[in-house]
Design a protein around this motif. Structure first.
Motif, mmCIF file in Angstrom:
data_model
loop_
_atom_site.group_PDB
_atom_site.id
_atom_site.type_symbol
_atom_site.label_atom_id
_atom_site.label_comp_id
_atom_site.label_asym_id
_atom_site.label_seq_id
_atom_site.Cartn_x
_atom_site.Cartn_y
_atom_site.Cartn_z
ATOM 1 N N GLU A 51 0.839 -1.193 0.000
ATOM 2 C CA GLU A 51 0.000 0.000 0.000
ATOM 3 C C GLU A 51 0.878 1.248 0.000
ATOM 4 N N ARG A 113 -1.430 0.670 -5.184
ATOM 5 C CA ARG A 113 -1.101 -0.673 -4.705
ATOM 6 C C ARG A 113 -0.183 -1.380 -5.692
ATOM 7 N N ASN A 151 0.343 -5.236 3.475
ATOM 8 C CA ASN A 151 -0.914 -5.621 4.109
ATOM 9 C C ASN A 151 -0.739 -6.851 5.003
ATOM 10 N N PRO A 156 -7.754 -9.712 0.978
ATOM 11 C CA PRO A 156 -7.590 -8.451 0.248
ATOM 12 C C PRO A 156 -8.748 -7.499 0.523
ATOM 13 N N SER A 157 -8.566 -6.232 0.180
ATOM 14 C CA SER A 157 -9.615 -5.222 0.361
ATOM 15 C C SER A 157 -9.816 -4.486 -0.953
ATOM 16 N N SER A 201 -7.052 -3.247 5.143
ATOM 17 C CA SER A 201 -5.635 -3.497 4.912
ATOM 18 C C SER A 201 -4.886 -2.669 5.942
#
Length: 270
Positions: A51, A113, A151, A156-157, A201
């Motif tokens: 991130e 990302r 993360n 996952p987000s 995350s």
């Protein structure tokens, strides 16, 4: 899911030489929005993304003249220009949610990302990124803050058009290890469950140079602003906050929205 609130790297700006902005970055707003939607879909395939967050405080005259909007377009245009960029969103801040956020005063942000740290490093050095910084960010931003993390959440987000995102940056109290906070947030998030459908995350910052002392970052992704707002007062979320609070020294919280294709986001009210 927990959203911490206060209790009361790439885009290396100083070291870049001035270059003429690349004409390739002058993309239309509609094309940028379409690229954002495509990159948002791609982000869901990255199970443990790197991130990258940059908070930008635009000059008032840049906001008034439209230069800040051009800065956003130039950054969003990187979606189709930089290999290894799994997802990118640039846009205005919706709301500042903590005293630390109000004191810092960011008006815009970039969220991107990557699958690996090397992809992030390659993005930082890419000529298109350098040109966007040189031609748009340096002249129009009074201040920047940047933070990166891997993360640590198990899932996952994914972020899509229309998503509402709460960003939290934190500093830990003296004597507390950041790893302790990451572990506590993982436990608290698991206990709270996926409150109101949020995906999170979070992790320890690995780029301290421009983070202004923030050591931890987290994004909580919701399908809409209404779902984000519905989290306020949720019993499990409040319990999770209480579990984490003793470790925290300072917390910055803000919200932003990934606008659907063709819509223009409203600027922050500061």
């Amino acid at each position: 899911m927990i959203c911490l609130k206060a209790l009361s790297s790439p885009l290396h700006l100083p070291i870049l030489r001035r270059l003429k902005p690349s004409s390739a970055l002058r993309v239309a707003a509609s094309a940028s929005a379409s690229a954002a939607a495509a990159m948002s879909s791609a982000s869901s395939a990255v199970a443990a993304p790197i991130e990258h967050i940059v908070l930008l405080k635009a000059r008032p005259e840049a906001v008034a003249s439209g230069a800040a909007a051009a800065m956003v377009s130039s950054l969003q245009g990187l979606a189709t220009l930089v290999p290894g960029l799994a997802y990118i969103h640039a846009g205005p801040v919706l709301r500042l949610r903590s005293p630390a956020a109000e004191a810092l005063g960011p008006t815009h942000l970039l969220h991107s990302r990557y699958a690996t740290k090397q992809d992030l490093a390659s993005y930082a050095a890419h000529p298109a990124h350098v040109a966007a910084v040189q031609g748009h960010v340096l002249p129009n931003a009074l201040d920047t803050t940047a933070i990166d993390w891997v993360n640590a959440a198990p899932l996952p987000s994914p972020v899509g058009p229309g998503s509402a995102v709460r960003l939290t940056l934190a500093k830990v109290k003296e004597g507390v290890e950041v790893a302790q906070l990451v572990e506590k947030v993982a436990d608290a998030t698991k206990a709270a469950g996926e409150a109101k459908g949020a995906k999170v995350s979070f992790g320890e910052n690995f780029s301290p140079a421009r983070a202004k002392g923030y050591q931890f970052g987290m994004v909580a992704v919701f399908d809409s602003v209404a779902e984000l707002d519905a989290v306020e007062g949720d019993g499990k979320v409040e319990e999770a906050k209480a579990a984490v609070r003793p470790l925290l020294d300072e917390v910055l919280v803000l919200d932003f929205v990934v606008e659907p294709t063709g819509e223009s986001p409203a600027p922050a009210s500061l």
